[in-house]
Design an enzyme around this catalytic site. Structure first.
Site, PDB file in Angstrom:
ATOM      1  N   TYR A   1       0.822  -1.219   0.000  1.00  0.00           N
ATOM      2  CA  TYR A   1       0.000   0.000   0.000  1.00  0.00           C
ATOM      3  C   TYR A   1       0.856   1.268   0.000  1.00  0.00           C
ATOM      4  CZ  TYR A   1      -4.337  -2.584   0.694  1.00  0.00           C
ATOM      5  OH  TYR A   1      -5.421  -3.412   0.524  1.00  0.00           O
TER       6      TYR A   1
ATOM      7  N   GLU B   1       0.061 -29.988  12.685  1.00  0.00           N
ATOM      8  CA  GLU B   1      -0.495 -29.187  11.596  1.00  0.00           C
ATOM      9  C   GLU B   1      -1.757 -28.428  11.983  1.00  0.00           C
ATOM     10  OE1 GLU B   1      -2.541 -29.670   7.173  1.00  0.00           O
ATOM     11  OE2 GLU B   1      -1.583 -31.415   8.092  1.00  0.00           O
TER      12      GLU B   1
ATOM     13  N   ASP C   1      -1.900 -34.185   8.642  1.00  0.00           N
ATOM     14  CA  ASP C   1      -2.910 -34.979   7.955  1.00  0.00           C
ATOM     15  C   ASP C   1      -2.224 -35.938   6.985  1.00  0.00           C
ATOM     16  OD1 ASP C   1      -5.046 -33.702   9.208  1.00  0.00           O
ATOM     17  OD2 ASP C   1      -5.335 -32.250   7.592  1.00  0.00           O
TER      18      ASP C   1
END
Length: 368
Positions: free
Chosen positions: A103, A201, A253
Site C-alpha cells: 500500500y 499441523e 494430515d
C-alpha cells in the site's frame, strides 16, 4: 538472543547491503551498461541437495532482471524504490508489514514504481533477500501474524519494544499457548524440561493434545504449525532443535499437501530455498498420518481427488521425497486411493491419539 548493540549492528549491515545494491545499479548506468540483477531460478528443477548442510538449496540456474525491456526496467525501478524505503526504515529504527509495503508504494511519486498487487511486492522482497544475503526480518519487514503457538515445558526471555519479559510456556500462558513472535531470534531460551518437540499441523489436533495433557505427561513442546508453517514457526522449530538439542517430529494430515508441510519444516521450500540453512530442520521426522496408518487403523477417509493424485505423482519426483520410506508410503496411498485427517483418529475415541497412536509411533521412532 540479540542484545540491543547486536541488533544495531545487524541493522547497519542490512542497510549497507541494500545501499551496495543500489550502488551497483548506479555503477552500471555510469559505465554505460544496461542495469541487471541476477537471481536463482525458483523452480523445483533448480533445487539441489546440499550434502554438507543436509538441506535443499537453489542450483546454478539463474534468471536475470534486466532493464533492456520496458517490463524489465520497471522491475528494477520498483527494486530501487523498495531499497530506498527499506534503507530509510532501518535508519529510523522502524518496521512494517509486507501488506503495508504494497500500500505504501501507492504514495511513491513515480507511478511506474508502484506495485500491481501484493504478490509482486512480496516476490521483490524475496529477490532482495537473495541478492543481499540478508533476511527480510533484518530489513524489519514482517508478515501478518500467523497466530502459530507453543505449549510446553519451556522457559524463555523475549525482547519487545516494552523491554524484556520472561515466560514459561505452560505456567504463564492460557490454553492457547505462547504466540511465536515474527522474529524468534529475539528469544533467549532460559530453561526447559522437554524431551522432544512435536509440530502439529491442525488447531483441532493441537487442542486435543493440550486438553489431554500430552505436553505435561510426555515433557513435549507442542508447536502448532497452523497449516503451512510461517517462517517464524520454522525458525523457532530449528532453534529448539539446534539450541536445546531436542528431537523434532512432525504430525500432519495424511494427504500430499500435508507431506509438503513436513518437507518445508525438514528440508525447506522452493520459495525460500535461499534460507533453508536458516529455517530447515533436516533431522525432523514424520510421525503421521501415514498411508499405512489409514490401512492399519481402518481410519475414516475421503477419496483422493485428481489434484491429490497429481500432487502425489509429483512428489515421487520431488527431491525432498527421494527415499525408500516416502516412495513406499506415496505408492501405497496411490494404490488405496484414500486420504485421512489427523482427527480421523477420534473414530477410535478421543484419547486414542494420546494414549495409543502417538506413544506407539514415538516408541517405534526411538523418541519415547
Amino acid at each position: 538472543m540479540s542484545s540491543e548493540s547486536d541488533t544495531d549492528t545487524e541493522d547497519e549491515i542490512a542497510r549497507e547491503r541494500l545501499i551496495e545494491l543500489a550502488s551497483d545499479f548506479y555503477d552500471q548506468f555510469a559505465e554505460g551498461e544496461v542495469p541487471t540483477m541476477e537471481i536463482p531460478t525458483r523452480t523445483k528443477s533448480n533445487i539441489v541437495f546440499d550434502e554438507d548442510k543436509d538441506v535443499w538449496v537453489y542450483g546454478d540456474r539463474t534468471s536475470t532482471r534486466s532493464a533492456n525491456s520496458v517490463r524489465g526496467a520497471q522491475k528494477l525501478l520498483k527494486a530501487i524504490y523498495t531499497i530506498e524505503f527499506l534503507a530509510d526504515q532501518l535508519e529510523q529504527g522502524r518496521s512494517s508489514t509486507l501488506r503495508e509495503l504494497y500500500y505504501l508504494s501507492e504514495s511513491w511519486d513515480e507511478e511506474r514504481a508502484q506495485f500491481n498487487d501484493q504478490d509482486e511486492s512480496n516476490q521483490l522482497v524475496e529477490d532482495l533477500e537473495i541478492v543481499s544475503k540478508v533476511t527480510r526480518e533484518d530489513f524489519h519487514m514482517r508478515p501478518e501474524e500467523s497466530g502459530a503457538t507453543i505449549m510446553g515445558p519451556l522457559y524463555l526471555r523475549e525482547q519487545t519494544r516494552r523491554g524484556e519479559r520472561e515466560i514459561h510456556c505452560q505456567k504463564d500462558v492460557g490454553e492457547g499457548g505462547y504466540q511465536i513472535p515474527n522474529n524468534p531470534d529475539t528469544i533467549e531460551f532460559l530453561d526447559n524440561d522437554a524431551d522432544f518437540v512435536l509440530c502439529v499441523e491442525t488447531g483441532g489436533m493441537r487442542d486435543r493434545l493440550v486438553e489431554n495433557g500430552f505436553d505435561e505427561e510426555h515433557n513435549v513442546i507442542i508447536v502448532h504449525l497452523k497449516g503451512q508453517p510461517a517462517r517464524a514457526t520454522r525458525r523457532i522449530t530449528k532453534r529448539l532443535h539446534d539450541d536445546l538439542d531436542l528431537p523434532v517430529v512432525v504430525f500432519c494430515d495424511g494427504d500430499p499437501w500435508s507431506y509438503r508441510i513436513y518437507a518445508s519444516v525438514a528440508y525447506g521450500s522452493i520459495k525460500s530455498a535461499h534460507l533453508s540453512e536458516y529455517l530447515a530442520t533436516p533431522e525432523a521426522e514424520y510421525i503421521g498420518i501415514q498411508p499405512a496408518d489409514i490401512v492399519e487403523y481402518d481410519l475414516p477417509t475421503d477419496p483422493l481427488s485428481d489434484s491429490d493424485i497429481n500432487a502425489l505423482e509429483s512428489e515421487l519426483d520431488d527431491p525432498r521425497f527421494q527415499d525408500d520410506y516416502w516412495r513406499e508410503q506415496i505408492e501405497l496411498q496411490l494404490d488405496i486411493g484414500k486420504k485421512a485427517e489427523q482427527q480421523a483418529l477420534a473414530s477410535r475415541g478421543l484419547d486414542f491419539v494420546t494414549e495409543t497412536y502417538l506413544p506407539e509411533r514415538l516408541g517405534e521412532m526411538g523418541v519415547l
